[in-house]
Design a protein around this motif. Structure first.
Motif, PDB file in Angstrom:
ATOM      1  N   ARG A   1       8.889   2.959 -10.389  1.00 33.34           N
ATOM      2  CA  ARG A   1       9.985   2.661  -9.465  1.00 33.34           C
ATOM      3  C   ARG A   1      10.060   3.675  -8.323  1.00 33.34           C
ATOM      4  O   ARG A   1      10.573   3.370  -7.263  1.00 33.34           O
ATOM      5  N   GLY A   2       9.536   4.871  -8.542  1.00 31.50           N
ATOM      6  CA  GLY A   2       9.553   5.899  -7.514  1.00 31.50           C
ATOM      7  C   GLY A   2       8.517   5.699  -6.424  1.00 31.50           C
ATOM      8  O   GLY A   2       8.477   6.459  -5.456  1.00 31.50           O
ATOM      9  N   GLY A   3       7.667   4.696  -6.559  1.00 33.91           N
ATOM     10  CA  GLY A   3       6.679   4.368  -5.536  1.00 33.91           C
ATOM     11  C   GLY A   3       5.722   5.507  -5.222  1.00 33.91           C
ATOM     12  O   GLY A   3       5.332   6.278  -6.085  1.00 33.91           O
ATOM     13  N   ARG A   4       5.371   5.602  -3.951  1.00 36.63           N
ATOM     14  CA  ARG A   4       4.403   6.594  -3.493  1.00 36.63           C
ATOM     15  C   ARG A   4       4.812   8.019  -3.880  1.00 36.63           C
ATOM     16  O   ARG A   4       3.961   8.824  -4.269  1.00 36.63           O
ATOM     17  N   ALA A   5       6.107   8.311  -3.781  1.00 35.97           N
ATOM     18  CA  ALA A   5       6.589   9.662  -4.091  1.00 35.97           C
ATOM     19  C   ALA A   5       6.283  10.055  -5.528  1.00 35.97           C
ATOM     20  O   ALA A   5       6.140  11.242  -5.831  1.00 35.97           O
ATOM     21  N   GLN A   6       6.161   9.104  -6.396  1.00 33.24           N
ATOM     22  CA  GLN A   6       5.838   9.384  -7.793  1.00 33.24           C
ATOM     23  C   GLN A   6       4.329   9.309  -8.047  1.00 33.24           C
ATOM     24  O   GLN A   6       3.784  10.091  -8.818  1.00 33.24           O
ATOM     25  N   VAL A   7       3.648   8.373  -7.392  1.00 31.33           N
ATOM     26  CA  VAL A   7       2.232   8.125  -7.663  1.00 31.33           C
ATOM     27  C   VAL A   7       1.320   9.141  -6.975  1.00 31.33           C
ATOM     28  O   VAL A   7       0.358   9.628  -7.572  1.00 31.33           O
ATOM     29  N   GLU A   8       1.610   9.480  -5.733  1.00 35.16           N
ATOM     30  CA  GLU A   8       0.730  10.387  -4.988  1.00 35.16           C
ATOM     31  C   GLU A   8       0.559  11.742  -5.676  1.00 35.16           C
ATOM     32  O   GLU A   8      -0.581  12.208  -5.829  1.00 35.16           O
TER      33      GLU A   8
ATOM     34  N   ASN B   1      -6.730  14.472  -9.903  1.00 35.46           N
ATOM     35  CA  ASN B   1      -7.949  14.472  -9.099  1.00 35.46           C
ATOM     36  C   ASN B   1      -8.556  13.075  -8.948  1.00 35.46           C
ATOM     37  O   ASN B   1      -9.775  12.907  -9.028  1.00 35.46           O
ATOM     38  N   LEU B   2      -7.704  12.062  -8.753  1.00 29.75           N
ATOM     39  CA  LEU B   2      -8.194  10.704  -8.497  1.00 29.75           C
ATOM     40  C   LEU B   2      -8.559  10.623  -7.025  1.00 29.75           C
ATOM     41  O   LEU B   2      -7.710  10.774  -6.160  1.00 29.75           O
ATOM     42  N   ARG B   3      -9.830  10.391  -6.742  1.00 33.20           N
ATOM     43  CA  ARG B   3     -10.318  10.460  -5.365  1.00 33.20           C
ATOM     44  C   ARG B   3     -10.748   9.119  -4.785  1.00 33.20           C
ATOM     45  O   ARG B   3     -10.902   8.989  -3.586  1.00 33.20           O
ATOM     46  N   HIS B   4     -11.021   8.130  -5.630  1.00 34.45           N
ATOM     47  CA  HIS B   4     -11.593   6.880  -5.135  1.00 34.45           C
ATOM     48  C   HIS B   4     -10.596   5.725  -5.093  1.00 34.45           C
ATOM     49  O   HIS B   4     -10.783   4.798  -4.305  1.00 34.45           O
ATOM     50  N   LEU B   5      -9.582   5.786  -5.916  1.00 36.62           N
ATOM     51  CA  LEU B   5      -8.594   4.707  -5.967  1.00 36.62           C
ATOM     52  C   LEU B   5      -7.581   4.851  -4.835  1.00 36.62           C
ATOM     53  O   LEU B   5      -7.128   5.951  -4.544  1.00 36.62           O
ATOM     54  N   GLY B   6      -7.226   3.735  -4.239  1.00 36.54           N
ATOM     55  CA  GLY B   6      -6.134   3.728  -3.281  1.00 36.54           C
ATOM     56  C   GLY B   6      -4.810   3.656  -4.036  1.00 36.54           C
ATOM     57  O   GLY B   6      -4.776   3.327  -5.222  1.00 36.54           O
ATOM     58  N   ILE B   7      -3.740   3.960  -3.345  1.00 37.45           N
ATOM     59  CA  ILE B   7      -2.409   3.846  -3.940  1.00 37.45           C
ATOM     60  C   ILE B   7      -1.875   2.461  -3.601  1.00 37.45           C
ATOM     61  O   ILE B   7      -1.715   2.113  -2.430  1.00 37.45           O
TER      62      ILE B   7
ATOM     63  N   ASP C   1     -20.766  -2.830  -4.388  1.00 39.09           N
ATOM     64  CA  ASP C   1     -21.107  -4.183  -4.825  1.00 39.09           C
ATOM     65  C   ASP C   1     -20.067  -5.207  -4.364  1.00 39.09           C
ATOM     66  O   ASP C   1     -20.126  -6.371  -4.770  1.00 39.09           O
ATOM     67  N   GLY C   2     -19.102  -4.777  -3.568  1.00 32.96           N
ATOM     68  CA  GLY C   2     -18.062  -5.691  -3.120  1.00 32.96           C
ATOM     69  C   GLY C   2     -16.999  -5.929  -4.176  1.00 32.96           C
ATOM     70  O   GLY C   2     -16.356  -6.976  -4.199  1.00 32.96           O
ATOM     71  N   ILE C   3     -16.805  -4.951  -5.054  1.00 33.67           N
ATOM     72  CA  ILE C   3     -15.782  -5.039  -6.086  1.00 33.67           C
ATOM     73  C   ILE C   3     -14.758  -3.945  -5.810  1.00 33.67           C
ATOM     74  O   ILE C   3     -15.103  -2.778  -5.708  1.00 33.67           O
ATOM     75  N   GLU C   4     -13.501  -4.345  -5.658  1.00 31.40           N
ATOM     76  CA  GLU C   4     -12.413  -3.399  -5.416  1.00 31.40           C
ATOM     77  C   GLU C   4     -11.618  -3.198  -6.698  1.00 31.40           C
ATOM     78  O   GLU C   4     -11.340  -4.169  -7.410  1.00 31.40           O
ATOM     79  N   VAL C   5     -11.235  -1.965  -6.954  1.00 35.04           N
ATOM     80  CA  VAL C   5     -10.341  -1.659  -8.070  1.00 35.04           C
ATOM     81  C   VAL C   5      -8.970  -1.385  -7.468  1.00 35.04           C
ATOM     82  O   VAL C   5      -8.804  -0.454  -6.679  1.00 35.04           O
TER      83      VAL C   5
ATOM     84  N   ASP D   1       0.863  -1.182   0.000  1.00 35.21           N
ATOM     85  CA  ASP D   1       0.000   0.000   0.000  1.00 35.21           C
ATOM     86  C   ASP D   1       0.902   1.236   0.000  1.00 35.21           C
ATOM     87  O   ASP D   1       2.137   1.119  -0.066  1.00 35.21           O
ATOM     88  N   ALA D   2       0.309   2.396   0.089  1.00 39.77           N
ATOM     89  CA  ALA D   2       1.077   3.646   0.014  1.00 39.77           C
ATOM     90  C   ALA D   2       2.096   3.771   1.145  1.00 39.77           C
ATOM     91  O   ALA D   2       3.140   4.401   0.976  1.00 39.77           O
ATOM     92  N   GLU D   3       1.804   3.158   2.300  1.00 40.20           N
ATOM     93  CA  GLU D   3       2.713   3.228   3.443  1.00 40.20           C
ATOM     94  C   GLU D   3       3.808   2.169   3.389  1.00 40.20           C
ATOM     95  O   GLU D   3       4.625   2.072   4.293  1.00 40.20           O
ATOM     96  N   GLY D   4       3.801   1.328   2.350  1.00 43.60           N
ATOM     97  CA  GLY D   4       4.822   0.301   2.215  1.00 43.60           C
ATOM     98  C   GLY D   4       4.495  -1.006   2.910  1.00 43.60           C
ATOM     99  O   GLY D   4       5.322  -1.909   2.967  1.00 43.60           O
ATOM    100  N   ARG D   5       3.276  -1.130   3.450  1.00 43.57           N
ATOM    101  CA  ARG D   5       2.865  -2.378   4.096  1.00 43.57           C
ATOM    102  C   ARG D   5       2.563  -3.425   3.023  1.00 43.57           C
ATOM    103  O   ARG D   5       1.856  -3.135   2.075  1.00 43.57           O
TER     104      ARG D   5
END
Length: 172
Positions: A88-95, A102-108, A77-81, A32-36
């Motif tokens: 390669r830059g991970g969260r620092a690049q994706v966030e 303006n992506l508001r619903h997707l997790g990183i 509906d119990g469907i996760e995207v 996840d975004a925190e590296g877990r």
């Protein structure tokens, strides 16, 4: 047919349904975004739309807003995207990309070494894999699509629901 509808129809034509659902390789992990670390088993009982993408991939970038809208439509509906970034830059690049677009619903979600994608034979970005509620791959699409178009959403709901034969019910 309008541009979005044509793209949606084209996406459905490229959606390859598997006659027999395929089990996923064991031990696949991503973070996840925190590296877990997470594994697909953490989502057991939910259907998954797993999209492999990167910020440097133009077709990936083009489809991200529709994936964000799809998640908003199907989460109840119990469907996760799960959009698994190969950056390669991970969260620092994706966030910052999520904020800029303006992506508001997707997790990183991150697969920066591409190990999960390789284990699933992802050869091209974007590639999207549909996983049913039992954790089996039921379909995949290579390339981009308009994920929030009604006919695409209907196909996702149909393909990812658990078949009646696989459900266990007890009657007394």
């Amino acid at each position: 047919m309008g541009g979005r509808q044509a793209a949606a129809a084209n996406g459905l034509q490229r959606l390859v349904e598997h006659p027999e659902p395929r089990p996923l390789p064991e031990g696949l992990s991503f973070t996840d975004a925190e590296g877990r670390p997470f594994m697909f088993e953490a989502f057991r009982g939910k259907a998954l739309v797993v999209n492999f993408w990167a910020t440097w991939c133009p077709p990936c970038v083009a489809e991200m807003p529709s994936l964000d809208r799809l998640h908003a439509q199907v989460a109840r509906d119990g469907i996760e995207v799960l959009a698994l970034s190969n950056d390669r830059g991970g969260r620092a690049q994706v966030e910052p990309f999520y904020q800029r677009t303006n992506l508001r619903h997707l997790g990183i979600w991150l697969d920066p070494r591409g190990a999960t994608g390789r284990a699933l034979a992802v050869r091209v970005l974007p590639t999207t894999i549909l996983i049913d509620r039992r954790g089996l791959e039921v379909a995949r699409l290579t390339g981009d699509a308009e994920w929030d178009e009604p006919q695409v959403v209907a196909a996702i709901r149909r393909l990812t629901r658990t078949p009646a034969a696989a459900e266990t019910t007890t009657r007394t």
